[in-house]
Structures are given as C-alpha cells and as structure tokens.
Design a protein around this motif. Structure first.
Motif: not given
Length: 344
Positions: A98-99, A162-165, A209-211
């Motif tokens: 989840c994180t 996470s869908a981000e860098r 941060r939630p994934w």
C-alpha cells in the motif's frame, strides 16, 4: 541457534531471478551452454521449473553473463526485471504493497526469496529514509553488478507501483565508473561515488504516500504465505545475515571469535571455517558492523567523536579514531562532506 543459508545451500529457484538473467543473455544471442558453464546446470533444468541453485552457482552465472554480454547496461537491464518479479507469493507482497514503506519492509523481511545475494537494510532518521545492502553469501566480486541491479530494481518497482518518479539519491562505495551515463539513464543524476556506503535515500514523507491499485487483503494473504515458506526453510536469511544482526545487536558488549561462536552453538574453529568459506573473517565482519553503526550515529543521531567512541565502548578517542580510519579510510573529521551530501 538455527544457521541460515550459506553460499552452497541450494534454495534459489532457477526459474526465478536466475532465469531473468538467462533470458536477457539469450535475447542477445548468447549460447546457453557457455552461459551456464560452471553452474552444473543445463537450460532444460531451468525450463523444467524444478532446479535449485545455491548462491555460489548464481554468482558463477552472473560472472558468465557479465563476461559474455560485455555490455555496460547488463546489470541495469537485469535490475529493471527483478522486482516485484514472478517469485510467487513473495512477489505478490510487493505488488500489493500500500506504500513504499510497506514494500521496502517486505523486501527486507523476505529478502531470501526476493534478493538472495544482497540483503536490503532500511534505516530511518527524522528526515530521510536510507536503503543499503550487505553481502548475504560472500559474492564479493559480483558486488558492483548486484548493487547496480538492486538499486535499479527498487527504482523501477517504486516508479511503477507509485505511478510517479521518486526523488531517490544514490551513494556508491566505489569510484565513478567509465560508463556513468548508464547510471544517469537508469537511476538519475543525483549520484555520489567514493562514498562510505552503497545506498539510496529519499525524504521521509515519500514512504507513506498511498499507492494506487494496491490490495491490502491480497498483500496480507501473500505475506502470510511468504512467511510460511520461509518457516519451511527453517531460516529467515543467510548465515552472514545472522552474524551481522547478532554483532549489531551486541555491539556494545565485548565481542570476540570465541564468544560469538558460543552464541552460535559452534566451536571457534567451526565459525572461522564458515567465515573462510564465505571469503571473509571475524574481524572483517566486526569492523563492518562497527563502521555501519558509527556512520549511523554520526549521520542520524548527530553524535560527536567522544559519544560514538563511548557508544562503541572504546576506552579513548585516539584509539577510536585510529580504528575508524581502518574501517573507512578516513578520520572522523573527513566525514563532513559525506554527512552534508547524504543528509541533504
């Protein structure tokens, strides 16, 4: 005390991490017989899905692949494929984390299934999270390849899930290589070479941060299954892992070969032979743990020389400085630049 896996323990599924490296080599036209030379395996063994490798065989495979591929990007391309991987329930624990914190904690706990040659270790201070690796089985000559692969694996996994860098920073305990552009491409440009540790770090707030797309229930079930698999093996990690953790937990008490051998239920001669089998010796392992503890106290706790010396039970600061230089190659005052870069 149960002794963890050793360099000659056959437990690594050949169709897991080793197969990823084999497929990479085959895709570049490498002959499978040459690739597997010295491992005692044939490609049909791996494709059958039942073969097991010991760490020594895996390291031999890495050496063959590195030599035959003869390409600077090999370790990085291998790393991109490593995590979450296709290693059954252990991979599902990462896939459904989840994180980032939960993923790294699971990677650390199930490293025998997910990262059998290098053990990931997560440390936190009030601003940063630090992830560094220790040698699980005496894979010394493959350390750079494995470090490049493992860091790339964590970067690729965290970016996808996470869908981000993420703003990772990287430290390497070796000199800048000629192929540094591969580091820029696969890791980024926030790199420091000739550092005290090979590690990666990022600000603490990124850990929780939630994934998106995570499943807490699926992750919990996979976690239970992975724990049961480790229990069936009879150990959570390697012999060198157990030694590292024992020394770390008891670093403030008098430690010598005889006392530690007794704690492990073996004779000093047996402990010495086990360490030799893994290409190391007791003083080297003790110095490694002392170095890591000292660096943590300087960096995370803000201790001064006298406090670190006292914590490690040195009778005087001069003796501590001399020992610290043996561990790190510099006197404590030489760490100032490393502190500023590691903690920024």
């Amino acid at each position: 005390m149960l002794i963890g896996y050793e360099c000659d323990t056959r437990f690594i599924a050949a169709h897991h991490q080793p197969a990823l490296l084999i497929d990479l080599a085959l895709s570049r036209g490498i002959d499978s017989h040459r690739l597997l030379r010295g491992t005692g395996l044939f490609y049909a063994d791996i494709a059958g899905g039942h073969a097991k490798l010991c760490p020594e065989q895996f390291v031999t495979l890495i050496g063959n692949a590195k030599r035959l591929l003869d390409a600077y990007d090999s370790s990085f391309l291998f790393g991109q494929r490593l995590l979450p991987g296709h290693y059954g329930e252990a991979s599902h624990t990462l896939e459904h984390a989840c994180t980032l914190y939960q993923a790294l904690e699971r990677l650390q706990r199930f490293h025998a299934l997910l990262s059998p040659l290098l053990t990931p270790r997560l440390l936190l201070d009030d601003k940063q999270a630090y992830l560094y690796w220790s040698d699980s089985c005496g894979a010394a000559h493959a350390q750079v390849f494995l470090a490049e692969a493992c860091m790339t694996a964590v970067v690729a996994m965290s970016r996808r899930l996470s869908a981000e860098r993420l703003p990772w920073r990287f430290h390497f305990s070796y000199a800048k290589p000629r192929y540094v552009e591969q580091y820029w491409v696969h890791l980024g440009e926030d790199l420091t070479f000739d550092s005290q540790l090979t590690m990666m770090s990022l600000p603490l707030e990124w850990l929780h941060r939630p994934w998106p797309n995570a499943s807490a229930t699926a992750g919990q079930v996979a976690e239970q299954a992975s724990q049961a698999l480790l229990a069936s093996h009879g150990w959570p990690g390697s012999f060198l892992d157990q030694l590292y953790e024992y020394l770390q937990a008891n670093i403030r008490t008098p430690l010598n070969l005889e006392r530690v051998a007794h704690a492990f239920g073996m004779s000093p001669a047996s402990l010495k032979r086990k360490l030799q089998k893994h290409g190391t010796h007791f003083q080297e392992q003790l110095d490694l743990v002392r170095k890591h503890v000292a660096l943590y106290l300087y960096q995370a706790r803000g201790y001064g020389n006298e406090e670190v010396a006292a914590y490690l039970r040195f009778t005087d600061t001069t003796n501590f400085r001399r020992s610290f230089k043996r561990w790190t190659g510099v006197v404590p005052s030489g760490l100032r630049h490393w502190h500023s870069v590691a903690g920024r």
